[in-house]
Design an enzyme around this catalytic site. Structure first.
Site, PDB file in Angstrom:
ATOM      1  N   ASP A 339     118.247  93.265  20.822  1.00  0.00           N
ATOM      2  CA  ASP A 339     119.100  93.851  21.676  1.00  0.00           C
ATOM      3  C   ASP A 339     120.125  92.678  22.142  1.00  0.00           C
ATOM      4  OD1 ASP A 339     117.427  96.156  21.654  1.00  0.00           O
ATOM      5  OD2 ASP A 339     116.152  95.103  22.943  1.00  0.00           O
ATOM      6  N   GLY A 340     120.582  91.687  21.249  1.00  0.00           N
ATOM      7  CA  GLY A 340     121.386  90.722  21.376  1.00  0.00           C
ATOM      8  C   GLY A 340     120.955  89.267  21.205  1.00  0.00           C
ATOM      9  N   SER A 364     123.978  90.197  25.557  1.00  0.00           N
ATOM     10  CA  SER A 364     122.957  90.957  25.897  1.00  0.00           C
ATOM     11  C   SER A 364     123.332  92.326  25.971  1.00  0.00           C
ATOM     12  CB  SER A 364     122.286  90.477  27.151  1.00  0.00           C
ATOM     13  OG  SER A 364     121.161  91.267  27.416  1.00  0.00           O
ATOM     14  N   ARG A 365     122.845  93.164  24.899  1.00  0.00           N
ATOM     15  CA  ARG A 365     123.174  94.662  24.996  1.00  0.00           C
ATOM     16  C   ARG A 365     122.918  95.493  26.128  1.00  0.00           C
ATOM     17  NH1 ARG A 365     122.150  93.331  19.477  1.00  0.00           N
ATOM     18  NH2 ARG A 365     123.870  92.636  18.551  1.00  0.00           N
ATOM     19  N   VAL A 366     121.851  95.189  26.497  1.00  0.00           N
ATOM     20  CA  VAL A 366     121.033  96.091  27.517  1.00  0.00           C
ATOM     21  C   VAL A 366     120.699  95.429  28.809  1.00  0.00           C
ATOM     22  CG1 VAL A 366     119.940  97.833  25.687  1.00  0.00           C
ATOM     23  CG2 VAL A 366     118.532  95.806  26.681  1.00  0.00           C
TER      24      VAL A 366
END
Length: 501
Positions: A339-340, A364-366
């Site tokens: 997720d990143g 950081s995608r989330v």
């Protein structure tokens, strides 16, 4: 005494009625060849993939290949006593490892056997090392932060509980240090930490253990170690064993942080096993299922739904690159699964910027949705400031005259880089991080010399912790997770800055 035929007849009928035929069947094969931690076994027609096999002298193996004439087996302990023709028995079970609270504070191998000389692991609970990842319906979105205590991460690349955040960079750039600091920052919290060492030198694992002991972190963490001297099958099993141990805590509603250090060596060990098992090689000689190798591991990190207790596993896999090449086969595979990524750069490391995190390539995608509002509010422009500083810094190398606005941006950029530097094992609570970044973004550091910034920051934190008003302000941030009364903070900052100058 006369014999009662009716009584005997009723007894026989009862026995016939309750009789159940129990037959124990055991499939036995024989070893065709053995070597390099691999055995080929003939005669196990009903063996299953991943099944545990028993060899003589208490040697165990796990089925990997199902061929037409034989099965390929990886051996899990010392195979020097195995000879051609030895009998091999199936068990009908897949490999399981011990799990539970008794692992905390211990150092174990991927089979759950102790390596620290402190006696047996006192648990009867076990879990299979391979398990289907939790489904979408049983998960919830990441909504709680996992604080690392590292300013640049908590501000720019926040991590949430249940996230998979990759740490990637060349060797000797501080990847393990970031992971260990994140473990140290969980002290006094509700997170259980697992450090999985895959193919690391025994001295490196010992250093990590000593660091955890020194900072009293073994009270909530443990180590699963398959060192460089161990056979490839143990290196292959180590992360799966670690996540199986983590899942026991997650399904009890607890929160777990697991570090895989590192998955590059894990992929190399799997490549070695696959080539010895004569599987067809693909790109860079890795087998075709190397993506599945890591995806089925990392997908087991999750934030469970409240119906299942709301527990979580946060995974921080580590990948080592060559010359900063993140477009190589294994790095691109793992980047696409996670997720990143936190990207560490050798150039930054050797220029004295520690941690050497490239804010432009790190993402950081989330995690942003789980970030505390206090940190989110103060760090809103930080990434843009850093990006424009890097661009201007490259431009000014040509030696052209600079206008006042450009000079001001460069000065702010230098102070941003300086305030984000952090010493090894010197984690910081998020409320103090928020104060430091607020002082930067509101211009309080513009009057301070770059070389004095760390002295200023250290003094500011001590000033706030001594002052009654400062203590109340920090306590309010801790409780509400919001910045609160900004005016009160500005008054404190002005008082301290005037005295400092």
């Amino acid at each position: 005494m006369p014999i009662d035929r009716l009584e005997i007849s009723s007894l026989l009928k009862e026995q016939i009625k309750n009789y159940s035929k129990r037959s124990l069947t055991e499939e036995v094969g024989s070893v065709i060849s053995v070597g390099d931690g691999i055995a080929l076994v003939y005669g196990l027609d009903h063996a299953m993939a991943g099944e545990l096999l028993v060899f003589p002298n208490e040697v165990y193996g796990m089925v990997q290949n199902l061929e037409k004439t034989h099965v390929g087996v990886i051996l899990l302990n010392d195979s020097s006593s195995i000879r051609e023709g030895d009998p091999v028995k199936t068990t009908g079970k897949i490999l399981e490892v011990p799990v539970g609270e008794s692992l905390i504070g211990r150092v174990v191998n991927p089979l759950g056997q102790p390596l620290d000389g402190l006696g047996k692991i006192a648990t009867k609970k076990t879990r299979p090392i391979e398990r289907k990842a939790t489904g979408v319906i049983d998960r919830q979105s990441v909504n709680q932060p996992l604080q690392t205590g590292i300013k640049v991460l908590d501000a720019l690349v926040p991590i949430g509980r249940g996230q998979r955040e990759l740490i990637i960079g060349d060797r000797q750039t501080g990847k393990t240090s970031i992971a260990v600091d994140t473990i140290l920052n969980q002290k006094g919290g509700d997170v259980i930490c697992i450090y999985v060492a895959i193919g690391q030198k025994a001295s490196t694992v010992m250093n990590v253990l000593e660091t955890l002991k020194k900072h009293d972190a073994l009270s909530y963490s443990f180590i699963v170690s398959a060192s460089a001297s161990d056979p490839a099958p143990l290196l292959f099993l180590a992360p799966y064993a670690g996540v199986a141990m983590a899942e026991e805590f997650m399904f009890e509603g607890k929160h777990v942080l697991i570090i895989y250090d590192d998955l590059t060596k894990h992929a190399i060990a799997y490549r070695e096993l696959s080539l010895l098992l004569r599987r067809p090689p693909g790109r860079e000689a890795f087998p075709g299922d190397v993506f599945y190798l890591h995806s089925r591991l990392l997908e087991r990190a999750a934030k469970l739904s409240d119906r299942l207790g709301g527990g979580s596993i946060t995974a921080l896999p580590i990948i080592e690159t060559q010359e900063g090449d993140i477009s190589a086969y294994i790095p691109t595979n793992v980047i696409s699964i996670t997720d990143g990524q936190i990207f560490l750069q050798s150039k930054l490391f050797y220029s004295g910027i520690r941690p050497a995190i490239n804010a432009g390539l790190s993402v950081s995608r989330v995690g942003g949705s789980a970030q505390f509002k206090a940190i989110k509010k103060v760090s809103g422009t930080l990434r843009l400031d850093l990006a424009s500083f890097r661009e201007l810094e490259a431009f000014t190398q040509f030696g052209s005259d600079l206008d006042d606005a450009t000079k001001a941006k460069l000065d702010r950029g230098q102070r941003t880089v300086e305030i984000l530097k952090q010493g090894l094992h010197q984690t910081m609570p998020f409320e103090l991080q928020a104060v430091s970044i607020y002082a930067l973004t509101k211009g309080y550091l513009d009057q301070i010399k770059v070389e004095d910034i760390h002295r200023y920051e250290k003094g500011l934190h001590a000033f706030l912790l001594e002052q009654e008003q400062g203590q109340a302000f920090l306590a309010n941030i801790r409780q509400t997770k919001e910045l609160g009364d900004v005016k009160a903070l500005e008054n404190l900052l002005e008082d301290y800055t005037v005295n400092f100058l």
